[in-house]
Scaffold this active site. Structure first.
Site, PDB file in Angstrom:
ATOM      1  N   LYS A   1       2.840   3.250  -5.857  1.00 21.33           N
ATOM      2  CA  LYS A   1       2.382   2.250  -6.451  1.00 21.33           C
ATOM      3  C   LYS A   1       3.434   1.720  -7.671  1.00 21.33           C
ATOM      4  O   LYS A   1       3.464   0.469  -8.020  1.00 21.33           O
ATOM      5  CB  LYS A   1       1.320   2.839  -7.370  1.00 21.33           C
ATOM      6  CG  LYS A   1       0.283   3.484  -6.286  1.00 21.33           C
ATOM      7  CD  LYS A   1      -0.189   2.633  -5.212  1.00 21.33           C
ATOM      8  CE  LYS A   1      -0.686   3.357  -3.945  1.00 21.33           C
ATOM      9  NZ  LYS A   1      -0.771   2.815  -2.766  1.00 21.33           N
TER      10      LYS A   1
ATOM     11  N   GLU B   1     -11.325   4.156  -1.167  1.00 16.99           N
ATOM     12  CA  GLU B   1     -11.864   4.491  -0.094  1.00 16.99           C
ATOM     13  C   GLU B   1     -12.438   5.680   0.294  1.00 16.99           C
ATOM     14  O   GLU B   1     -12.396   6.712  -0.409  1.00 16.99           O
ATOM     15  CB  GLU B   1     -10.732   4.563   0.850  1.00 16.99           C
ATOM     16  CG  GLU B   1      -9.777   5.476   0.383  1.00 16.99           C
ATOM     17  CD  GLU B   1      -8.421   4.672  -0.249  1.00 16.99           C
ATOM     18  OE1 GLU B   1      -8.672   3.760  -0.633  1.00 16.99           O
ATOM     19  OE2 GLU B   1      -7.450   5.178  -0.120  1.00 16.99           O
TER      20      GLU B   1
ATOM     21  N   ASP C   1       0.815  -1.199   0.129  1.00 18.80           N
ATOM     22  CA  ASP C   1       0.002  -0.026  -0.064  1.00 18.80           C
ATOM     23  C   ASP C   1       0.921   1.265   0.072  1.00 18.80           C
ATOM     24  O   ASP C   1       0.494   2.258   0.545  1.00 18.80           O
ATOM     25  CB  ASP C   1      -0.966   0.066   1.313  1.00 18.80           C
ATOM     26  CG  ASP C   1      -1.966   0.913   1.063  1.00 18.80           C
ATOM     27  OD1 ASP C   1      -2.621   1.651   2.070  1.00 18.80           O
ATOM     28  OD2 ASP C   1      -2.428   1.352  -0.073  1.00 18.80           O
TER      29      ASP C   1
ATOM     30  N   ASP D   1      -3.250  -3.098  -2.534  1.00 18.67           N
ATOM     31  CA  ASP D   1      -4.173  -2.192  -2.511  1.00 18.67           C
ATOM     32  C   ASP D   1      -3.972  -1.209  -3.829  1.00 18.67           C
ATOM     33  O   ASP D   1      -3.040  -1.081  -4.387  1.00 18.67           O
ATOM     34  CB  ASP D   1      -4.337  -1.146  -1.403  1.00 18.67           C
ATOM     35  CG  ASP D   1      -5.352  -0.242  -1.164  1.00 18.67           C
ATOM     36  OD1 ASP D   1      -5.277   0.895  -0.746  1.00 18.67           O
ATOM     37  OD2 ASP D   1      -6.488  -0.689  -1.820  1.00 18.67           O
ATOM     38  N   ASN D   2      -4.934  -0.579  -4.304  1.00 20.09           N
ATOM     39  CA  ASN D   2      -4.883   0.524  -5.097  1.00 20.09           C
ATOM     40  C   ASN D   2      -4.714  -0.010  -6.825  1.00 20.09           C
ATOM     41  O   ASN D   2      -4.170   0.779  -7.531  1.00 20.09           O
ATOM     42  CB  ASN D   2      -4.112   1.639  -4.935  1.00 20.09           C
ATOM     43  CG  ASN D   2      -4.173   2.084  -3.616  1.00 20.09           C
ATOM     44  OD1 ASN D   2      -3.722   1.894  -2.913  1.00 20.09           O
ATOM     45  ND2 ASN D   2      -5.631   2.631  -3.258  1.00 20.09           N
TER      46      ASN D   2
HETATM   47  O1  LIG Z   1      -0.106   7.115  -2.615  1.00 17.49           O
HETATM   48  C1  LIG Z   1      -0.797   6.442  -1.870  1.00 17.49           C
HETATM   49  N1  LIG Z   1      -0.415   5.677  -0.842  1.00 17.49           N
HETATM   50  C2  LIG Z   1       1.054   5.561  -0.709  1.00 17.49           C
HETATM   51  C3  LIG Z   1       1.438   6.868  -0.005  1.00 17.49           C
HETATM   52  C4  LIG Z   1       2.995   7.072   0.013  1.00 17.49           C
HETATM   53  O2  LIG Z   1       3.742   5.704   0.585  1.00 17.49           O
HETATM   54  C5  LIG Z   1       5.308   6.073   0.488  1.00 17.49           C
HETATM   55  N2  LIG Z   1       5.718   4.828   1.271  1.00 17.49           N
HETATM   56  C6  LIG Z   1       5.174   4.277   2.336  1.00 17.49           C
HETATM   57  C7  LIG Z   1       6.195   3.443   2.650  1.00 17.49           C
HETATM   58  C8  LIG Z   1       7.435   3.395   1.928  1.00 17.49           C
HETATM   59  C9  LIG Z   1       8.342   2.681   1.839  1.00 17.49           C
HETATM   60  N3  LIG Z   1       9.404   3.077   0.817  1.00 17.49           N
HETATM   61  C10 LIG Z   1       9.007   3.928  -0.051  1.00 17.49           C
HETATM   62  C11 LIG Z   1       7.875   4.511  -0.111  1.00 17.49           C
HETATM   63  C12 LIG Z   1       7.076   4.275   0.889  1.00 17.49           C
HETATM   64  C13 LIG Z   1      -2.461   5.885  -2.193  1.00 17.49           C
HETATM   65  C14 LIG Z   1      -3.023   7.214  -2.917  1.00 17.49           C
HETATM   66  C15 LIG Z   1      -4.523   7.034  -3.001  1.00 17.49           C
HETATM   67  C16 LIG Z   1      -5.065   8.277  -3.764  1.00 17.49           C
HETATM   68  C17 LIG Z   1      -6.279   7.680  -4.531  1.00 17.49           C
HETATM   69  C18 LIG Z   1      -6.850   8.568  -5.433  1.00 17.49           C
HETATM   70  C19 LIG Z   1      -6.526  10.027  -5.479  1.00 17.49           C
HETATM   71  F1  LIG Z   1      -7.223  10.985  -5.981  1.00 17.49           F
HETATM   72  C20 LIG Z   1      -5.482  10.436  -4.335  1.00 17.49           C
HETATM   73  C21 LIG Z   1      -4.857   9.295  -3.778  1.00 17.49           C
HETATM   74  C22 LIG Z   1      -5.125   6.111  -2.582  1.00 17.49           C
HETATM   75  C23 LIG Z   1      -4.357   4.965  -1.711  1.00 17.49           C
HETATM   76  O3  LIG Z   1      -5.145   3.969  -1.074  1.00 17.49           O
HETATM   77  C24 LIG Z   1      -3.173   5.185  -1.605  1.00 17.49           C
HETATM   78  O4  LIG Z   1      -2.420   4.210  -0.842  1.00 17.49           O
HETATM   79 MG   LIG Z   2      -4.147   2.456  -0.534  1.00 19.25          MG
END
Ligand SMILES: O=C(NCCCOCn1ccc2cnccc21)c1cc(-c2ccc(F)cc2)cc(O)c1O
Ligand SMILES: [Mg+2]
Length: 214
Positions: free
Chosen positions: A144, A199, A141, A169-170
Site C-alpha cells: 500500500k 474481501e 493491489d 484496492d484497499n
Molecule cells: O497487503 C496486501 N496486498 C499486497 C500483498 C503484497 O504485495 C507485494 N507486491 C506485489 C507485487 C509487488 C511489486 N513490487 C513490490 C511489492 C509487490 C493486502 C492486504 C489486505 C489485508 C487487509 C486486512 C488485514 F487484516 C490483512 C490484510 C487486503 C488486501 O486486499 C491486500 O491487497
Molecule cells: Mg487488495
C-alpha cells in the site's frame, strides 16, 4: 513444512473448478476464502466493481500491480476485448507460481503475462521489454505504501496517457492515505470512491478510480 495457503487455494481451484471456465475458477476461490481460509483476493463484492470498471474501459493494454494467486488477474483477463493483454507484477515467486497455474486453469494464459519482481525495478523497463506504448488501465493491489511512488513513476516513464484509468484496492483497509490525498487533490486526476467491504468480511473498504488527465 506442509502446504501454503496459496497452494491450498490452488488445490481448491483444481478440485472444484472446470478447466477453461474462468467463472468457475472465480467461484471456487470465493468459496475457499469464505468457507475454508480467508485470503487477500479482491473478492466478489469489490470484484463486481472491478468488473464494471474493466468492462467500461475495455482495455487493450492493462497493468496489475500485485498478482497474489491470480484471482483479480482472472477477473480482469476474462473481460479483455480481442487483442487485449494484461501484464501482472508479483514480488513473491511462490505467489507467482500459484498464480500462473490459476490463470492457466481459467484458460487465460494467452492474454496474461505474469512478471516476477519489484514494481520500482520493472516499471522503467516495461516499454522496452513488452513493447508497451502506454496503459489503458492499471489495477493497484500491491504494498500500500508503493501506490503513490509507483503512479508517479508510471507518469515519469510516460506509461499513462490522457484517459488512463487507475483503480486502487484497499484505500480504506489496510489504507493508502498518501495515495488518496494525492489523486484527490492533483489537477492531473479525476477521482471517484466506490465504497465496499474488505474481501469476505463486514469491515469497510473500497476502491478509488482515478482517471489521468495528462
Ligand atoms: O497487503 C496486501 N496486498 C499486497 C500483498 C503484497 O504485495 C507485494 N507486491 C506485489 C507485487 C509487488 C511489486 N513490487 C513490490 C511489492 C509487490 C493486502 C492486504 C489486505 C489485508 C487487509 C486486512 C488485514 F487484516 C490483512 C490484510 C487486503 C488486501 O486486499 C491486500 O491487497
Ligand atoms: Mg487488495
Amino acid at each position: 513444512t506442509g502446504t501454503t495457503r496459496p497452494q491450498r487455494l490452488l488445490r481448491a481451484v483444481q478440485e472444484r473448478a472446470t478447466r477453461g471456465d474462468s467463472e468457475s475458477v472465480i467461484a471456487a476461490i470465493d468459496h475457499f476464502c469464505r468457507h475454508q481460509e480467508w485470503a487477500m483476493n479482491v473478492g466478489d463484492e469489490k470484484g463486481f466493481i472491478l468488473d464494471s470498471v474493466v468492462s467500461e474501459v475495455s482495455p487493450q493494454t492493462a497493468l496489475e500491480l500485485g498478482t497474489y494467486c491470480g484471482y483479480s488477474t482472472v477477473r480482469i483477463a476474462r473481460l479483455l476485448p480481442p487483442g487485449g493483454h494484461l501484464i501482472t507484477l508479483e514480488f513473491n515467486p511462490n505467489y507467482a507460481a500459484v498464480a500462473r497455474q490459476v490463470i492457466a486453469w481459467a484458460g487465460l494464459e494467452d492474454m496474461v503475462q505474469v512478471v516476477e519482481g519489484a514494481s520500482g525495478d520493472w516499471i522503467p523497463h516495461l516499454r522496452e521489454h513488452f513493447g508497451i506504448e502506454s496503459f489503458d488501465f492499471v489495477f493497484l493491489d500491491h504494498w500500500k505504501e508503493l501506490y503513490l511512488p509507483d503512479i508517479k513513476l508510471l507518469e515519469e516513464c510516460g506509461l499513462l496517457r490522457k484517459g488512463t484509468v487507475l483503480l486502487a484496492d484497499n484505500v480504506v483497509c489496510p489504507g493508502t492515505p498518501d495515495y488518496l490525498e494525492y489523486v484527490r487533490k492533483s489537477q492531473s486526476y479525476e477521482s471517484h470512491y466506490f465504497g465496499s467491504h474488505l474481501e469476505y468480511t463486514r469491515a469497510e473498504d473500497g476502491l478509488e478510480k482515478s482517471v489521468y488527465l495528462g
